[in-house]
Enzyme design. Sequence first.
Site, PDB file in Angstrom:
ATOM      1  N   LYS A  63       0.877  -1.181   0.016  1.00 29.95           N
ATOM      2  CA  LYS A  63      -0.074  -0.014   0.030  1.00 29.95           C
ATOM      3  C   LYS A  63       0.734   1.365   0.026  1.00 29.95           C
ATOM      4  CE  LYS A  63      -1.854  -1.218   4.080  1.00 29.95           C
ATOM      5  NZ  LYS A  63      -1.495  -2.272   4.213  1.00 29.95           N
ATOM      6  N   ARG A  91     -10.067   0.567   8.756  1.00 29.00           N
ATOM      7  CA  ARG A  91      -9.526  -0.609   9.169  1.00 29.00           C
ATOM      8  C   ARG A  91     -10.645  -2.015   9.658  1.00 29.00           C
ATOM      9  NH1 ARG A  91      -3.909   0.092   8.532  1.00 29.00           N
ATOM     10  NH2 ARG A  91      -2.788  -1.310   9.770  1.00 29.00           N
ATOM     11  N   ARG A 125      11.822  -5.555   5.311  1.00 29.14           N
ATOM     12  CA  ARG A 125      11.453  -4.048   5.168  1.00 29.14           C
ATOM     13  C   ARG A 125      12.384  -3.368   6.150  1.00 29.14           C
ATOM     14  NH1 ARG A 125       5.564  -1.786   5.448  1.00 29.14           N
ATOM     15  NH2 ARG A 125       5.755  -2.599   7.509  1.00 29.14           N
ATOM     16  N   ARG A 162      11.006  -1.343  11.480  1.00 33.29           N
ATOM     17  CA  ARG A 162       9.687  -1.014  12.077  1.00 33.29           C
ATOM     18  C   ARG A 162       9.809  -1.946  13.239  1.00 33.29           C
ATOM     19  NH1 ARG A 162       4.751   0.398   8.145  1.00 33.29           N
ATOM     20  NH2 ARG A 162       3.833  -0.844   9.663  1.00 33.29           N
ATOM     21  N   ARG A 211      -0.353  -9.028  13.562  1.00 36.13           N
ATOM     22  CA  ARG A 211      -0.904  -8.103  12.575  1.00 36.13           C
ATOM     23  C   ARG A 211      -1.867  -8.763  11.355  1.00 36.13           C
ATOM     24  NH1 ARG A 211       4.400  -5.098  10.746  1.00 36.13           N
ATOM     25  NH2 ARG A 211       2.908  -4.173   9.098  1.00 36.13           N
TER      26      ARG A 211
HETATM   27  P1  AP5 Z   1       4.985  -1.559   2.001  1.00 31.80           P
HETATM   28  O1  AP5 Z   1       4.466  -0.948   0.630  1.00 31.80           O
HETATM   29  O2  AP5 Z   1       5.532  -0.831   3.019  1.00 31.80           O
HETATM   30  O3  AP5 Z   1       3.774  -2.088   2.358  1.00 31.80           O
HETATM   31  P2  AP5 Z   1       2.155  -1.791   3.173  1.00 31.80           P
HETATM   32  O4  AP5 Z   1       1.221  -2.217   2.494  1.00 31.80           O
HETATM   33  O5  AP5 Z   1       2.207  -0.348   3.288  1.00 31.80           O
HETATM   34  O6  AP5 Z   1       2.379  -2.583   4.686  1.00 31.80           O
HETATM   35  P3  AP5 Z   1       2.226  -1.794   6.105  1.00 31.80           P
HETATM   36  O7  AP5 Z   1       3.141  -2.786   6.980  1.00 31.80           O
HETATM   37  O8  AP5 Z   1       2.859  -0.407   5.989  1.00 31.80           O
HETATM   38  O9  AP5 Z   1       0.862  -1.881   6.479  1.00 31.80           O
HETATM   39  P4  AP5 Z   1       0.001  -2.118   7.804  1.00 31.80           P
HETATM   40  O10 AP5 Z   1      -1.429  -1.834   7.135  1.00 31.80           O
HETATM   41  O11 AP5 Z   1       0.396  -3.229   8.475  1.00 31.80           O
HETATM   42  O12 AP5 Z   1       0.641  -0.915   8.722  1.00 31.80           O
HETATM   43  P5  AP5 Z   1       0.255   0.492   8.812  1.00 31.80           P
HETATM   44  O13 AP5 Z   1       1.503   1.388   8.855  1.00 31.80           O
HETATM   45  O14 AP5 Z   1      -1.015   1.023   7.997  1.00 31.80           O
HETATM   46  O15 AP5 Z   1       5.697  -2.603   1.482  1.00 31.80           O
HETATM   47  C1  AP5 Z   1       6.046  -4.010   2.463  1.00 31.80           C
HETATM   48  C2  AP5 Z   1       7.574  -4.517   1.866  1.00 31.80           C
HETATM   49  O16 AP5 Z   1       7.395  -4.989   0.694  1.00 31.80           O
HETATM   50  C3  AP5 Z   1       8.576  -3.227   1.775  1.00 31.80           C
HETATM   51  O17 AP5 Z   1       9.846  -3.784   2.092  1.00 31.80           O
HETATM   52  C4  AP5 Z   1       8.515  -3.020   0.155  1.00 31.80           C
HETATM   53  O18 AP5 Z   1       9.796  -2.664  -0.176  1.00 31.80           O
HETATM   54  C5  AP5 Z   1       8.327  -4.369  -0.250  1.00 31.80           C
HETATM   55  N1  AP5 Z   1       7.416  -4.703  -1.387  1.00 31.80           N
HETATM   56  C6  AP5 Z   1       6.515  -3.554  -1.768  1.00 31.80           C
HETATM   57  N2  AP5 Z   1       6.139  -3.820  -3.180  1.00 31.80           N
HETATM   58  C7  AP5 Z   1       6.616  -5.058  -3.409  1.00 31.80           C
HETATM   59  C8  AP5 Z   1       6.641  -6.127  -4.642  1.00 31.80           C
HETATM   60  N3  AP5 Z   1       5.869  -5.688  -5.742  1.00 31.80           N
HETATM   61  N4  AP5 Z   1       7.431  -7.044  -4.407  1.00 31.80           N
HETATM   62  C9  AP5 Z   1       8.383  -7.330  -3.383  1.00 31.80           C
HETATM   63  N5  AP5 Z   1       8.457  -6.705  -2.285  1.00 31.80           N
HETATM   64  C10 AP5 Z   1       7.550  -5.581  -2.370  1.00 31.80           C
HETATM   65  O19 AP5 Z   1      -0.315   0.410  10.385  1.00 31.80           O
HETATM   66  C11 AP5 Z   1       0.788   0.100  11.433  1.00 31.80           C
HETATM   67  C12 AP5 Z   1      -0.114   0.094  12.518  1.00 31.80           C
HETATM   68  O20 AP5 Z   1      -0.697   1.406  12.918  1.00 31.80           O
HETATM   69  C13 AP5 Z   1      -1.242  -0.804  12.542  1.00 31.80           C
HETATM   70  O21 AP5 Z   1      -0.822  -2.348  13.073  1.00 31.80           O
HETATM   71  C14 AP5 Z   1      -2.163  -0.399  13.730  1.00 31.80           C
HETATM   72  O22 AP5 Z   1      -1.621  -0.528  14.979  1.00 31.80           O
HETATM   73  C15 AP5 Z   1      -1.952   1.100  13.438  1.00 31.80           C
HETATM   74  N6  AP5 Z   1      -3.146   1.608  12.553  1.00 31.80           N
HETATM   75  C16 AP5 Z   1      -2.819   2.065  11.341  1.00 31.80           C
HETATM   76  N7  AP5 Z   1      -4.033   2.516  11.075  1.00 31.80           N
HETATM   77  C17 AP5 Z   1      -4.855   2.256  11.412  1.00 31.80           C
HETATM   78  C18 AP5 Z   1      -6.372   2.224  11.775  1.00 31.80           C
HETATM   79  N8  AP5 Z   1      -7.236   2.796  10.606  1.00 31.80           N
HETATM   80  N9  AP5 Z   1      -6.951   1.747  12.831  1.00 31.80           N
HETATM   81  C19 AP5 Z   1      -6.255   1.421  13.827  1.00 31.80           C
HETATM   82  N10 AP5 Z   1      -5.000   1.200  13.906  1.00 31.80           N
HETATM   83  C20 AP5 Z   1      -4.326   1.639  12.944  1.00 31.80           C
HETATM   84 MG    MG Z   2       2.417   1.099   4.845  1.00 22.40          MG
END
Ligand code: AP5
Ligand code: MG
Length: 214
Positions: free
Chosen positions: A13, A88, A127, A160, A171
């Site tokens: 994402k 979410r 990552r 992270r 997660r």
């Molecule tokens: P990346 O692009 O970073 O993936 P992502 O989908 O953004 O993953 P996240 O871990 O950021 O998602 P998340 O939803 O768990 O975390 P968030 O920050 O929203 O890519 C991942 C890796 O893969 C990278 O190393 C990249 O280089 C690699 N990659 C990318 N594309 C690729 C490809 N095509 N092929 C191979 N490799 C590839 O949330 C974190 C925390 O915040 C949550 O756990 C929760 O505690 C809190 N939070 C956030 N939003 C909310 C909400 N709405 N409600 C409640 N709590 C929340």
């Molecule tokens: Mg992300």
Amino acid sequence: MNLLIFGPPGSGKGTQSALLVEKLGYLHISSGDLFRSAIKNQTALGLRAKTFIDKGELVPDQVTIDLVREVLEQNQSGKQFILDGFPRNIKQAEALNDLLKKLNLKIDKVLFLEVPRENLKRRLVGRRVCKNCGATYHVDTSPTKISGKCDRCGFEVIQRNDDKEDVIENRLNVYEASTEPLKDFYKRMGLFHSINGLGTEKEIFERIHLELKN
Ligand code: AP5
Ligand code: MG
């Protein structure tokens, strides 16, 4: 066109949102990034959110909804935006619908990045993110040019806290229980578009770009 991008942790994402910002001028609104910035600045909100994030749990709904509301209200210029990581769960999705109505805004497409669970763990464990600018790397698939240093700003890249194996597992479970039901929610609204999230970053961006033209 306003977008919502969702998918499991590690589905890409953030990576695809960064490309949408760079190539199509979107405003990126990531609830995870907003929380991480609050943690970095040691605000009361950040300190509270950290206790949930470090365990891989969701931050309470009302805190999250208020945070996103603030950012949407501040987007006075009406720049097209992409929501990443919010909503979410169904409660957040309903709150978002109410908020958009109040602000006279709408989401035009919901893009779901489809990546099997076995690929996600590998992506998350490897990552690395820049401490300063948030640029995202992967130790195997997209490493920094100089080991440990961000290509963009030269600052240190780190893992992270929630990218440790036991937290990743939680997660993924939280995602399946709380967030996956959003697929049906957005199918019913006629907004849902599934994108194959396997392939190179560029290939996936091209699939998204094609979907936006349809
Ligand atoms: P990346 O692009 O970073 O993936 P992502 O989908 O953004 O993953 P996240 O871990 O950021 O998602 P998340 O939803 O768990 O975390 P968030 O920050 O929203 O890519 C991942 C890796 O893969 C990278 O190393 C990249 O280089 C690699 N990659 C990318 N594309 C690729 C490809 N095509 N092929 C191979 N490799 C590839 O949330 C974190 C925390 O915040 C949550 O756990 C929760 O505690 C809190 N939070 C956030 N939003 C909310 C909400 N709405 N409600 C409640 N709590 C929340
Ligand atoms: Mg992300």
